[in-house]
Design an enzyme around this catalytic site. Structure first.
Site, PDB file in Angstrom:
ATOM      1  N   ALA A  11      -5.954 -30.984 -16.806  1.00 58.72           N
ATOM      2  CA  ALA A  11      -7.157 -31.829 -16.750  1.00 58.72           C
ATOM      3  C   ALA A  11      -7.360 -32.459 -15.381  1.00 58.72           C
ATOM      4  O   ALA A  11      -8.415 -33.065 -15.134  1.00 58.72           O
ATOM      5  CB  ALA A  11      -7.065 -32.926 -17.820  1.00 58.72           C
ATOM      6  N   GLY A  13      -5.977 -32.708 -10.917  1.00 62.90           N
ATOM      7  CA  GLY A  13      -5.122 -32.411  -9.780  1.00 62.90           C
ATOM      8  C   GLY A  13      -4.689 -30.954  -9.639  1.00 62.90           C
ATOM      9  O   GLY A  13      -5.506 -30.029  -9.701  1.00 62.90           O
ATOM     10  N   SER A 112       8.871 -31.003  -6.984  1.00 59.29           N
ATOM     11  CA  SER A 112       8.373 -31.934  -5.958  1.00 59.29           C
ATOM     12  C   SER A 112       9.314 -31.988  -4.765  1.00 59.29           C
ATOM     13  O   SER A 112      10.532 -31.843  -4.927  1.00 59.29           O
ATOM     14  CB  SER A 112       8.248 -33.343  -6.535  1.00 59.29           C
ATOM     15  OG  SER A 112       7.929 -34.268  -5.514  1.00 59.29           O
ATOM     16  N   TYR A 152      11.607 -40.829 -10.711  1.00 57.32           N
ATOM     17  CA  TYR A 152      10.777 -39.650 -10.394  1.00 57.32           C
ATOM     18  C   TYR A 152      11.594 -38.595  -9.651  1.00 57.32           C
ATOM     19  O   TYR A 152      11.591 -37.420 -10.036  1.00 57.32           O
ATOM     20  CB  TYR A 152       9.564 -40.076  -9.566  1.00 57.32           C
ATOM     21  CG  TYR A 152       8.609 -38.943  -9.256  1.00 57.32           C
ATOM     22  CD1 TYR A 152       7.759 -38.438 -10.238  1.00 57.32           C
ATOM     23  CD2 TYR A 152       8.540 -38.374  -7.980  1.00 57.32           C
ATOM     24  CE1 TYR A 152       6.874 -37.392  -9.954  1.00 57.32           C
ATOM     25  CE2 TYR A 152       7.659 -37.336  -7.690  1.00 57.32           C
ATOM     26  CZ  TYR A 152       6.827 -36.845  -8.678  1.00 57.32           C
ATOM     27  OH  TYR A 152       5.957 -35.810  -8.400  1.00 57.32           O
TER      28      TYR A 152
HETATM   29  P1  NAI Z   1      -2.537 -35.674 -11.810  1.00 51.94           P
HETATM   30  O1  NAI Z   1      -2.277 -37.059 -12.277  1.00 51.94           O
HETATM   31  O2  NAI Z   1      -3.785 -35.381 -11.067  1.00 51.94           O
HETATM   32  O3  NAI Z   1      -2.424 -34.641 -13.022  1.00 51.94           O
HETATM   33  C1  NAI Z   1      -1.381 -34.692 -13.943  1.00 51.94           C
HETATM   34  C2  NAI Z   1      -1.897 -34.240 -15.305  1.00 51.94           C
HETATM   35  O4  NAI Z   1      -0.783 -34.277 -16.227  1.00 51.94           O
HETATM   36  C3  NAI Z   1      -2.988 -35.160 -15.858  1.00 51.94           C
HETATM   37  O5  NAI Z   1      -4.124 -34.417 -16.261  1.00 51.94           O
HETATM   38  C4  NAI Z   1      -2.309 -35.844 -17.029  1.00 51.94           C
HETATM   39  O6  NAI Z   1      -3.186 -36.168 -18.107  1.00 51.94           O
HETATM   40  C5  NAI Z   1      -1.262 -34.820 -17.440  1.00 51.94           C
HETATM   41  N1  NAI Z   1      -0.188 -35.464 -18.190  1.00 51.94           N
HETATM   42  C6  NAI Z   1       0.465 -36.594 -17.853  1.00 51.94           C
HETATM   43  N2  NAI Z   1       1.305 -36.952 -18.820  1.00 51.94           N
HETATM   44  C7  NAI Z   1       1.166 -36.029 -19.803  1.00 51.94           C
HETATM   45  C8  NAI Z   1       1.764 -35.882 -21.078  1.00 51.94           C
HETATM   46  N3  NAI Z   1       2.623 -36.791 -21.568  1.00 51.94           N
HETATM   47  N4  NAI Z   1       1.411 -34.815 -21.821  1.00 51.94           N
HETATM   48  C9  NAI Z   1       0.492 -33.918 -21.368  1.00 51.94           C
HETATM   49  N5  NAI Z   1      -0.109 -34.026 -20.176  1.00 51.94           N
HETATM   50  C10 NAI Z   1       0.222 -35.080 -19.404  1.00 51.94           C
HETATM   51  O7  NAI Z   1      -1.265 -35.323 -10.915  1.00 51.94           O
HETATM   52  P2  NAI Z   1      -0.947 -34.115  -9.914  1.00 51.94           P
HETATM   53  O8  NAI Z   1      -0.733 -34.717  -8.593  1.00 51.94           O
HETATM   54  O9  NAI Z   1      -1.870 -33.003 -10.075  1.00 51.94           O
HETATM   55  O10 NAI Z   1       0.491 -33.699 -10.448  1.00 51.94           O
HETATM   56  C11 NAI Z   1       0.742 -32.477 -11.106  1.00 51.94           C
HETATM   57  C12 NAI Z   1       2.221 -32.168 -10.968  1.00 51.94           C
HETATM   58  O11 NAI Z   1       2.529 -32.048  -9.591  1.00 51.94           O
HETATM   59  C13 NAI Z   1       3.127 -33.271 -11.514  1.00 51.94           C
HETATM   60  O12 NAI Z   1       4.225 -32.670 -12.155  1.00 51.94           O
HETATM   61  C14 NAI Z   1       3.560 -33.996 -10.254  1.00 51.94           C
HETATM   62  O13 NAI Z   1       4.795 -34.633 -10.427  1.00 51.94           O
HETATM   63  C15 NAI Z   1       3.645 -32.852  -9.278  1.00 51.94           C
HETATM   64  N6  NAI Z   1       3.581 -33.228  -7.886  1.00 51.94           N
HETATM   65  C16 NAI Z   1       2.508 -33.890  -7.380  1.00 51.94           C
HETATM   66  C17 NAI Z   1       2.489 -34.238  -6.040  1.00 51.94           C
HETATM   67  C18 NAI Z   1       1.352 -34.978  -5.410  1.00 51.94           C
HETATM   68  O14 NAI Z   1       1.498 -35.395  -4.240  1.00 51.94           O
HETATM   69  N7  NAI Z   1       0.211 -35.165  -6.082  1.00 51.94           N
HETATM   70  C19 NAI Z   1       3.606 -33.891  -5.143  1.00 51.94           C
HETATM   71  C20 NAI Z   1       4.683 -33.189  -5.787  1.00 51.94           C
HETATM   72  C21 NAI Z   1       4.650 -32.876  -7.103  1.00 51.94           C
END
Ligand code: NAI
Length: 258
Positions: A11, A13, A112, A152
């Protein structure tokens, strides 16, 4: 050839960008998330994880060609280890039988750069032992002693190590299924926005994740790597943590990892 792919965290990122890229290439994409998509499931809970697998089975007839486990959170809270490690393991292990029935099956989990930062050994050990209650208790203890930031990095170190171990087993490599992690640096998404909007926290992020190549990334820069790793073209890469980080890992760890 059109493939059937499932992406968690779709949903927002990185997951959203990955789902869009896979769909744009003509694949059928099942989007799973807490709050939106084809499958709504809370991956922090056993019930939510079971619901993900059951619904995926219903929607696909029991066959998947690719799984991308991207759902994650970055709170100073035990929830982070529940979602980032145990939610990811349950997604990958739970959907593995569907992959086994697919064509050229592949899986990726989003790790990450934080996995190379200091971690809490108690959280990592409990996570790798598959003991969610012990990992949660260790995370709570870290928060209570003012080291919530370790939750984290520990969750991401644990999932990276899990990938290294699982990828070469009979269940994955033996079944012909490459399994890898992609480890981004700082990506501009709702997850990082609160950090980058605060000048002091932004300076801290820039020091701890230096990205000499192109700076902070957009989610669309991560999606092509995931796309390739889950494509049939990937026949040999498995058990890897592939850093998509603008040089952060090379800056932080240099050549010492060899
Ligand atoms: P985001 O916050 O934009 O997207 C994360 C998504 O995961 C959201 O749509 C959220 O609703 C969903 N989510 C969260 N908890 C959940 C749950 N309990 N059950 C089902 N869905 C759930 O974040 P982003 O940045 O796109 O992160 C995606 C992945 O990338 C994560 O695993 C994050 O740790 C990793 N990551 C992100 C970085 C960044 O700089 N944004 C850097 C390194 C890793």
């Amino acid at each position: 050839m059109s493939r059937t792919c499932l992406v968690t965290g779709a949903a927002s990122g990185i997951g959203k960008a990955t789902a869009a890229r896979l769909a744009q290439r003509g694949h059928t994409v099942l989007r799973a998330d807490l709050r939106d998509g084809d499958i709504r499931a809370d991956l922090s809970t056993p019930d939510g994880r079971a619901a993900l697998v059951a619904r995926a089975r219903e929607l696909t007839g029991g066959r998947l060609d690719a799984v991308v486990s991207c759902a994650g959170v970055a709170h100073f809270d035990p929830l982070t280890v529940r979602v980032n490690h145990f939610g990811a393991v349950a997604t990958l292990d739970g959907l593995r039988p569907l992959l086994a029935a697919g064509t050229d099956p592949r899986a990726v989990v989003v790790g990450s750069i934080d996995s190379v930062h200091p971690t809490d050994p108690a959280i990592v050990a409990a996570a790798l032992a598959g003991d969610e209650e012990a990992a949660t208790a260790a995370a709570r203890a870290a928060v209570d002693r003012g080291e919530g930031h370790l939750v984290y990095s520990s969750s991401k170190a644990a999932i990276a190590r899990w990938v290294r171990r699982a990828a070469v087993t009979a269940e994955w490599a033996g079944a012909g299924v490459p399994l890898n992690a992609v480890a981004p640096g700082v990506v501009l998404t709702p997850l990082t926005r609160p950090l980058l909007d605060d000048p002091d926290l932004r300076a801290l992020v820039e020091r701890s994740v230096p990205m000499p190549l192109h700076g902070h990334a957009r989610p669309e820069q991560i999606a092509p790597l995931i796309d390739w790793l889950v494509s049939p073209e990937n026949t040999l890469v498995t058990g890897q943590v592939v850093f998509a980080d603008g040089g952060a890992d090379a800056t932080l760890r240099g050549d010492g990892v060899w």
